[in-house]
Design a protein around this motif. Structure first.
Motif, mmCIF file in Angstrom:
data_model
loop_
_atom_site.group_PDB
_atom_site.id
_atom_site.type_symbol
_atom_site.label_atom_id
_atom_site.label_comp_id
_atom_site.label_asym_id
_atom_site.label_seq_id
_atom_site.Cartn_x
_atom_site.Cartn_y
_atom_site.Cartn_z
ATOM 1 N N VAL A 147 5.927 13.815 2.354
ATOM 2 C CA VAL A 147 4.559 13.560 2.815
ATOM 3 C C VAL A 147 3.712 13.137 1.620
ATOM 4 N N ASP A 148 3.028 12.005 1.756
ATOM 5 C CA ASP A 148 2.106 11.513 0.731
ATOM 6 C C ASP A 148 0.711 11.392 1.324
ATOM 7 N N VAL A 149 -0.286 11.584 0.473
ATOM 8 C CA VAL A 149 -1.678 11.321 0.832
ATOM 9 C C VAL A 149 -2.145 10.159 -0.034
ATOM 10 N N ARG A 150 -2.641 9.107 0.613
ATOM 11 C CA ARG A 150 -3.041 7.898 -0.105
ATOM 12 C C ARG A 150 -4.450 7.476 0.286
ATOM 13 N N GLN A 151 -5.055 6.673 -0.600
ATOM 14 C CA GLN A 151 -6.328 6.025 -0.306
ATOM 15 C C GLN A 151 -6.294 4.627 -0.917
ATOM 16 N N PRO A 152 -6.953 3.647 -0.281
ATOM 17 C CA PRO A 152 -6.863 2.258 -0.753
ATOM 18 C C PRO A 152 -7.311 2.038 -2.189
ATOM 19 N N SER A 153 -8.236 2.848 -2.692
ATOM 20 C CA SER A 153 -8.744 2.629 -4.044
ATOM 21 C C SER A 153 -7.819 3.165 -5.127
ATOM 22 N N SER A 154 -6.746 3.848 -4.754
ATOM 23 C CA SER A 154 -5.806 4.406 -5.731
ATOM 24 C C SER A 154 -4.443 3.744 -5.574
ATOM 25 N N THR A 155 -3.813 3.416 -6.691
ATOM 26 C CA THR A 155 -2.508 2.768 -6.634
ATOM 27 C C THR A 155 -1.380 3.755 -6.370
ATOM 28 N N ALA A 156 -1.588 5.010 -6.692
ATOM 29 C CA ALA A 156 -0.559 6.037 -6.500
ATOM 30 C C ALA A 156 -1.064 7.076 -5.508
ATOM 31 N N PRO A 157 -0.160 7.845 -4.910
ATOM 32 C CA PRO A 157 -0.597 8.910 -4.005
ATOM 33 C C PRO A 157 -1.498 9.906 -4.728
ATOM 34 N N ILE A 158 -2.471 10.448 -4.014
ATOM 35 C CA ILE A 158 -3.338 11.475 -4.589
ATOM 36 C C ILE A 158 -2.836 12.874 -4.232
ATOM 37 N N GLY A 159 -1.725 12.921 -3.507
ATOM 38 C CA GLY A 159 -1.086 14.186 -3.168
ATOM 39 C C GLY A 159 0.279 13.923 -2.578
ATOM 40 N N ALA A 160 1.225 14.861 -2.754
ATOM 41 C CA ALA A 160 2.577 14.662 -2.234
ATOM 42 C C ALA A 160 3.263 16.001 -2.031
ATOM 43 N N SER A 161 4.203 16.009 -1.086
ATOM 44 C CA SER A 161 5.045 17.176 -0.839
ATOM 45 C C SER A 161 6.437 16.678 -0.471
ATOM 46 N N CYS A 162 7.448 17.175 -1.169
ATOM 47 C CA CYS A 162 8.819 16.728 -0.951
ATOM 48 C C CYS A 162 9.778 17.836 -1.411
ATOM 49 N N CYS A 163 10.851 18.022 -0.786
ATOM 50 C CA CYS A 163 11.408 17.289 0.350
ATOM 51 C C CYS A 163 11.754 18.332 1.413
ATOM 52 N N ILE A 164 11.395 18.081 2.642
ATOM 53 C CA ILE A 164 11.531 19.060 3.709
ATOM 54 C C ILE A 164 12.772 18.731 4.533
ATOM 55 N N TYR A 198 0.819 -1.212 0.000
ATOM 56 C CA TYR A 198 0.000 0.000 0.000
ATOM 57 C C TYR A 198 0.857 1.267 0.000
ATOM 58 N N LEU A 199 1.808 1.357 0.926
ATOM 59 C CA LEU A 199 2.648 2.553 0.990
ATOM 60 C C LEU A 199 3.749 2.550 -0.063
ATOM 61 N N GLY A 200 4.112 1.376 -0.559
ATOM 62 C CA GLY A 200 5.128 1.293 -1.601
ATOM 63 C C GLY A 200 6.555 1.311 -1.101
ATOM 64 N N PHE A 201 6.776 1.022 0.185
ATOM 65 C CA PHE A 201 8.124 1.011 0.753
ATOM 66 C C PHE A 201 8.699 -0.399 0.611
ATOM 67 N N LYS A 202 9.204 -0.711 -0.564
ATOM 68 C CA LYS A 202 9.610 -2.073 -0.900
ATOM 69 C C LYS A 202 10.785 -2.573 -0.061
ATOM 70 N N ASP A 203 11.645 -1.672 0.397
ATOM 71 C CA ASP A 203 12.817 -2.097 1.167
ATOM 72 C C ASP A 203 12.487 -2.408 2.622
ATOM 73 N N VAL A 204 11.271 -2.100 3.037
ATOM 74 C CA VAL A 204 10.864 -2.363 4.425
ATOM 75 C C VAL A 204 10.039 -3.648 4.412
ATOM 76 N N GLY A 205 10.725 -4.782 4.607
ATOM 77 C CA GLY A 205 10.043 -6.056 4.443
ATOM 78 C C GLY A 205 10.343 -7.079 5.508
ATOM 79 N N ARG A 206 10.687 -6.613 6.703
ATOM 80 C CA ARG A 206 11.069 -7.548 7.765
ATOM 81 C C ARG A 206 10.387 -7.143 9.069
ATOM 82 N N VAL A 207 9.928 -8.137 9.824
ATOM 83 C CA VAL A 207 9.318 -7.881 11.125
ATOM 84 C C VAL A 207 10.419 -7.822 12.178
ATOM 85 N N THR A 208 10.450 -6.742 12.939
ATOM 86 C CA THR A 208 11.476 -6.566 13.969
ATOM 87 C C THR A 208 10.946 -6.787 15.378
#
Length: 284
Positions: A220-237, A126-136
């Protein structure tokens, strides 16, 4: 003392009993319509997750167990409690109940019963953070779970033991097979306190919180489950220091789901995303 009935009386009783039995056999309850099927894959979820290798053992529904509430009806079921918002994978209780019925009838997508798999699917799918894939880390108490997720790094690499975020999940619906739902994150060194959790979504939207770190870059991203991509974004602070405030404004369009996910992430030292935090805003 034995009592003998006349033959005619016995014949009348036998005919009455046979008639009553025939009427009873014809008065069974009508069949219920099959439950409305849920999507083959939960919104925003990779289809590969539907065949998760391991699932927890869940008691089967037995005689005497209350029947599941029909999809679309919230009667008698406290979905998440007034304190929580459904972020992912289900946007409504009706969706969660539809999956629950399909699971009971055919074992559909059993990964919804595993908080670890749900947390990783939320992070990667959902968030698209592919490198975060392990339970700690993992803490499950009744209908509440906290799952820490970390980077896919070799054990001897710096940052292997670090937790990128702690995902907060709760059971969505009733029964021992109610699915897990992401409702937020537990934050420590990186927080997202604006907009307020559960507040009304407005565009443009002011966002902010506090962060500890060096040479941080916040997106910062704004997402919703029905959309595959963010519907809003702001970068980089740029940000850094010890519990220093950060803030930015993000605009979004196309919001249609009842709850939106606002996610702030930072990284750039050993991975694009090294920490993230989420909050929920409502469109209705």
């Amino acid at each position: 003392m034995n009592i003998r009935l006349p033959l005619r009386r016995l014949t009348q009783l036998f005919v009455a009993a046979a008639t009553l039995g025939a009427l009873t056999a014809c008065s069974g309850s009508g069949g219920q319509a099959p439950p409305r099927p849920s999507p083959s894959v939960a919104p925003g979820t990779s289809s590969a997750l539907s065949a998760a290798p391991t699932t927890p053992s869940v008691p089967a529904t037995t005689p005497g167990t209350p029947a599941p509430t029909a999809p679309g009806s919230d009667a008698g079921t406290p979905p998440l409690g007034s304190a929580f918002q459904p972020l992912w994978p289900f946007t409504t209780l009706a969706q969660a109940q539809a999956w629950q019925q399909k699971y009971r009838s055919g074992g559909h997508q059993p990964w919804h019963l595993d908080p670890e798999q749900t947390a990783l699917a939320f992070t990667q799918g959902y968030l698209g953070f592919k490198d975060v894939g392990r339970v700690t880390q993992r803490t499950v108490t009744g209908r509440d779970a906290r799952i820490g997720v970390g980077l896919n790094l070799p054990p001897d690499v710096e940052g292997y033991k670090s937790t990128v975020a702690v995902i907060h999940l709760v059971r969505y619906g009733a029964g021992p097979d109610a699915p897990w739902e992401v409702v937020g994150t537990d934050d420590t060194t990186f927080s997202l306190t604006a907009p307020a959790y559960g507040s009304a979504a407005r565009s443009p939207m002011g966002t902010g919180g506090r962060i500890s770190g060096v040479d941080e870059s916040i997106r910062v991203d704004v997402r919703q489950p029905s959309s595959t991509a963010p519907i809003g974004a702001s970068c980089c602070i740029p940000a850094g220091g010890n519990a220093q405030p950060w803030n930015t404004t993000v605009s979004f369009t196309g919001a249609s789901d009842p709850v939106l996910t606002v996610v702030a992430s930072t990284g750039g030292h050993i991975s694009e995303v090294e920490r993230f935090t989420v909050t929920a805003v409502r469109t209705g």
